[in-house]
Design a protein around this motif. Structure first.
Motif, PDB file in Angstrom:
ATOM      1  N   THR A 141       0.846  -1.190   0.000  1.00  0.00           N
ATOM      2  CA  THR A 141       0.000   0.000   0.000  1.00  0.00           C
ATOM      3  C   THR A 141       0.884   1.244   0.000  1.00  0.00           C
ATOM      4  OG1 THR A 141      -0.027  -0.067   2.388  1.00  0.00           O
ATOM      5  CG2 THR A 141      -1.892  -1.092   1.267  1.00  0.00           C
ATOM      6  N   THR A 142       0.282   2.330  -0.358  1.00  0.00           N
ATOM      7  CA  THR A 142       1.029   3.586  -0.345  1.00  0.00           C
ATOM      8  C   THR A 142       1.312   3.986   1.105  1.00  0.00           C
ATOM      9  OG1 THR A 142      -0.216   4.201  -2.286  1.00  0.00           O
ATOM     10  CG2 THR A 142       1.007   5.956  -1.193  1.00  0.00           C
ATOM     11  N   GLY A 143       2.445   4.534   1.329  1.00  0.00           N
ATOM     12  CA  GLY A 143       2.761   4.988   2.682  1.00  0.00           C
ATOM     13  C   GLY A 143       4.259   5.062   2.864  1.00  0.00           C
ATOM     14  N   ASP A 144       4.641   5.788   3.880  1.00  0.00           N
ATOM     15  CA  ASP A 144       6.068   5.934   4.139  1.00  0.00           C
ATOM     16  C   ASP A 144       6.645   4.645   4.706  1.00  0.00           C
ATOM     17  OD1 ASP A 144       5.880   8.451   3.269  1.00  0.00           O
ATOM     18  OD2 ASP A 144       6.099   9.438   5.227  1.00  0.00           O
ATOM     19  N   ILE A 145       7.957   4.528   4.558  1.00  0.00           N
ATOM     20  CA  ILE A 145       8.675   3.402   5.172  1.00  0.00           C
ATOM     21  C   ILE A 145       9.420   3.962   6.379  1.00  0.00           C
ATOM     22  CG2 ILE A 145      10.483   1.676   4.851  1.00  0.00           C
ATOM     23  CD1 ILE A 145       9.808   1.807   1.829  1.00  0.00           C
ATOM     24  N   GLU A 146       9.292   3.251   7.482  1.00  0.00           N
ATOM     25  CA  GLU A 146       9.923   3.735   8.711  1.00  0.00           C
ATOM     26  C   GLU A 146      10.883   2.661   9.222  1.00  0.00           C
ATOM     27  OE1 GLU A 146       7.273   6.057  11.521  1.00  0.00           O
ATOM     28  OE2 GLU A 146       7.822   4.317  12.730  1.00  0.00           O
ATOM     29  N   ILE A 147      12.129   3.028   9.341  1.00  0.00           N
ATOM     30  CA  ILE A 147      13.134   2.069   9.815  1.00  0.00           C
ATOM     31  C   ILE A 147      13.778   2.627  11.087  1.00  0.00           C
ATOM     32  CG2 ILE A 147      15.327   0.908   9.284  1.00  0.00           C
ATOM     33  CD1 ILE A 147      14.572   1.136   6.320  1.00  0.00           C
ATOM     34  N   THR A 148      13.803   1.804  12.127  1.00  0.00           N
ATOM     35  CA  THR A 148      14.483   2.240  13.352  1.00  0.00           C
ATOM     36  C   THR A 148      15.771   1.441  13.515  1.00  0.00           C
ATOM     37  OG1 THR A 148      12.344   2.720  14.355  1.00  0.00           O
ATOM     38  CG2 THR A 148      14.240   2.553  15.849  1.00  0.00           C
ATOM     39  N   VAL A 149      16.858   2.178  13.590  1.00  0.00           N
ATOM     40  CA  VAL A 149      18.178   1.564  13.794  1.00  0.00           C
ATOM     41  C   VAL A 149      18.487   1.643  15.285  1.00  0.00           C
ATOM     42  CG1 VAL A 149      20.649   1.812  13.304  1.00  0.00           C
ATOM     43  CG2 VAL A 149      18.975   2.211  11.497  1.00  0.00           C
ATOM     44  N   PRO A 150      18.733   0.491  15.949  1.00  0.00           N
ATOM     45  CA  PRO A 150      18.914   0.531  17.407  1.00  0.00           C
ATOM     46  C   PRO A 150      20.104   1.394  17.823  1.00  0.00           C
ATOM     47  CG  PRO A 150      19.481  -1.633  16.519  1.00  0.00           C
ATOM     48  CD  PRO A 150      18.869  -0.864  15.395  1.00  0.00           C
ATOM     49  N   ASN A 151      19.979   1.959  19.029  1.00  0.00           N
ATOM     50  CA  ASN A 151      21.023   2.867  19.525  1.00  0.00           C
ATOM     51  C   ASN A 151      22.396   2.212  19.575  1.00  0.00           C
ATOM     52  OD1 ASN A 151      19.574   5.259  19.976  1.00  0.00           O
ATOM     53  ND2 ASN A 151      18.636   4.362  21.804  1.00  0.00           N
ATOM     54  N   GLU A 152      22.437   0.939  20.012  1.00  0.00           N
ATOM     55  CA  GLU A 152      23.724   0.242  20.138  1.00  0.00           C
ATOM     56  C   GLU A 152      24.421   0.179  18.776  1.00  0.00           C
ATOM     57  OE1 GLU A 152      20.811  -0.799  21.156  1.00  0.00           O
ATOM     58  OE2 GLU A 152      20.907  -1.778  23.116  1.00  0.00           O
ATOM     59  N   PHE A 153      23.629  -0.093  17.736  1.00  0.00           N
ATOM     60  CA  PHE A 153      24.190  -0.162  16.380  1.00  0.00           C
ATOM     61  C   PHE A 153      24.683   1.217  15.946  1.00  0.00           C
ATOM     62  CE2 PHE A 153      24.005  -0.070  11.772  1.00  0.00           C
ATOM     63  CZ  PHE A 153      24.566  -1.288  11.418  1.00  0.00           C
ATOM     64  N   ALA A 154      23.874   2.233  16.230  1.00  0.00           N
ATOM     65  CA  ALA A 154      24.224   3.596  15.811  1.00  0.00           C
ATOM     66  C   ALA A 154      25.481   4.090  16.519  1.00  0.00           C
ATOM     67  CB  ALA A 154      23.051   4.533  16.088  1.00  0.00           C
ATOM     68  N   GLU A 155      25.711   3.579  17.747  1.00  0.00           N
ATOM     69  CA  GLU A 155      26.919   3.997  18.466  1.00  0.00           C
ATOM     70  C   GLU A 155      28.156   3.269  17.947  1.00  0.00           C
ATOM     71  OE1 GLU A 155      25.979   3.266  22.556  1.00  0.00           O
ATOM     72  OE2 GLU A 155      24.400   4.782  22.533  1.00  0.00           O
ATOM     73  N   MET A 156      27.931   2.059  17.429  1.00  0.00           N
ATOM     74  CA  MET A 156      29.063   1.256  16.962  1.00  0.00           C
ATOM     75  C   MET A 156      29.440   1.587  15.514  1.00  0.00           C
ATOM     76  SD  MET A 156      29.315  -2.867  17.042  1.00  0.00           S
ATOM     77  CE  MET A 156      28.929  -2.983  18.756  1.00  0.00           C
ATOM     78  N   PHE A 157      28.451   1.965  14.715  1.00  0.00           N
ATOM     79  CA  PHE A 157      28.695   2.232  13.294  1.00  0.00           C
ATOM     80  C   PHE A 157      28.320   3.678  12.952  1.00  0.00           C
ATOM     81  CE2 PHE A 157      28.267  -2.334  13.370  1.00  0.00           C
ATOM     82  CZ  PHE A 157      29.217  -2.762  12.463  1.00  0.00           C
ATOM     83  N   ALA A 158      29.196   4.316  12.189  1.00  0.00           N
ATOM     84  CA  ALA A 158      28.845   5.620  11.640  1.00  0.00           C
ATOM     85  C   ALA A 158      28.071   5.359  10.351  1.00  0.00           C
ATOM     86  CB  ALA A 158      30.107   6.408  11.350  1.00  0.00           C
ATOM     87  N   ILE A 159      26.923   5.987  10.215  1.00  0.00           N
ATOM     88  CA  ILE A 159      26.146   5.841   8.982  1.00  0.00           C
ATOM     89  C   ILE A 159      26.587   6.962   8.042  1.00  0.00           C
ATOM     90  CG2 ILE A 159      23.826   5.918   7.991  1.00  0.00           C
ATOM     91  CD1 ILE A 159      22.891   4.546  10.611  1.00  0.00           C
ATOM     92  N   GLU A 160      27.279   6.578   6.979  1.00  0.00           N
ATOM     93  CA  GLU A 160      27.921   7.577   6.117  1.00  0.00           C
ATOM     94  C   GLU A 160      26.982   8.106   5.040  1.00  0.00           C
ATOM     95  OE1 GLU A 160      31.661   5.697   4.925  1.00  0.00           O
ATOM     96  OE2 GLU A 160      32.536   6.737   6.640  1.00  0.00           O
TER      97      GLU A 160
END
Lengths: 166, 149
Positions: free
Chosen positions: A82-101
């Motif tokens: 269906t039409t609609g936005d996609i929402e992705i949540t990246v966990p905090n632990e992952f975000a602290e370990m990896f820089a999203i470039e």
């Protein structure tokens, strides 16, 4: 000092024999390391270097073994009926370990939530699978650890283990 | 701190790998071996520097590597046992005219390699003119010829 009366050479045959034995064992260890690398357990390709997870209908391709300061990626494939936005949540632990470039496509908004960074993507009308790729780079080495649960459109994955080699 | 850890880790890694790869590597170096050496140097450089090309990082790494080398030379001086483990000891390939086949096999050499050194150092023509052939710590072969007459 000399092992022989006719020549003053500081030879040590038992030590040399031990060294030869240790060298051969070391070669086997190096060979084993190559096999481990070929399987992907040292990251950067190979069948065991990545793991697949699902969050509802979405599929995530996440690194299992990554390398410190080396480029890697995280792919999310979302079947959208269906039409609609996609929402992705990246966990905090992952975000602290990896820089999203970088992220392709670019999210329309990003917000910090208690569960992690929530990325919102606009999606074109019409059914089909959308693919979103995060280019990531590990910012520090880490022993095997769980990096939390990803969420896609409200559905979460299980706990994903990850290791970052130095 | 990362730079110091990288420097120490790579220094020790190279020390171990070069030690266990055996002395033949340098003694019988071919042009390809030199190319290999350059590739290893390039690979090491990238692992050492990472993405930090600052002068500060270079200075810290150079100081780390030199201090390690100076420190290790003192450790080897104080402890002959450590010196033996790190540098090894000379190995007889021919002893009193007797060819040590096991030593040749283990060092991945043959009598042709010994004759190369025998010709270069003393102009010897035959293997039976060699009294001792010693594979030195620096990976060179030293020939001691039989005394003539």
């Amino acid at each position: 000092m000399s092992s022989d009366s006719s020549v003053d050479v500081d030879a040590d045959r038992p030590l040399q024999e031990r060294h030869w034995a240790i060298s051969r064992v070391s070669w086997l260890i190096m060979l084993a390391l190559l096999l481990v690398a070929a399987l992907g357990l040292t990251g950067s390709g190979g069948v065991l270097s990545r793991q697949q997870a699902t969050a509802g209908a979405a599929e995530l391709d996440v690194p299992r073994v990554s390398r410190w300061a080396a480029a890697d990626n995280l792919a999310v494939r979302v079947p959208q009926d269906t039409t609609g936005d996609i929402e992705i949540t990246v966990p905090n632990e992952f975000a602290e370990m990896f820089a999203i470039e970088s992220i392709a496509p670019q999210p329309s908004s990003v917000s910090a939530t208690p569960n992690g960074h929530r990325y919102q993507f606009e999606s074109s009308p019409g059914p089909g699978k959308r693919s979103i790729v995060f280019s990531i780079r590990a910012s520090r080495p880490s022993l095997p650890t769980h990096i939390g649960r990803f969420a896609v459109n409200g559905e979460t994955t299980g706990e994903l283990p990850i290791v970052v080699l130095p | 701190m990362d730079s110091v850890i990288r420097g120490i880790a790579l220094y020790l890694l190279l020390l171990v790998i070069i030690r266990v790869s055996g002395r033949r590597t340098m003694a019988q170096a071919t042009p390809f071996d030199f190319v290999l050496l350059l590739i290893v140097a390039e690979t090491t450089q990238q692992a050492l520097l990472g993405d930090d090309f600052s002068i500060t990082n270079a200075a810290i790494l150079i100081v780390t590597l030199f201090l390690l080398d100076i420190g290790l030379s003192y450790v080897k001086r104080w402890s002959p046992a450590v010196s033996k483990v790190i540098d090894g000891r000379p190995t007889f390939l021919i002893h009193d005219g007797k060819i040590d086949e096991r030593a040749l096999r283990k060092t991945r050499m043959d009598t042709a390699d010994v004759m190369v050194a025998a010709r270069a150092q003393h102009g010897l023509e035959r293997l039976d003119q060699v009294k001792h052939a010693v594979l030195e710590n620096d990976a060179g072969i030293t020939i001691i010829p039989r005394s003539s007459g």
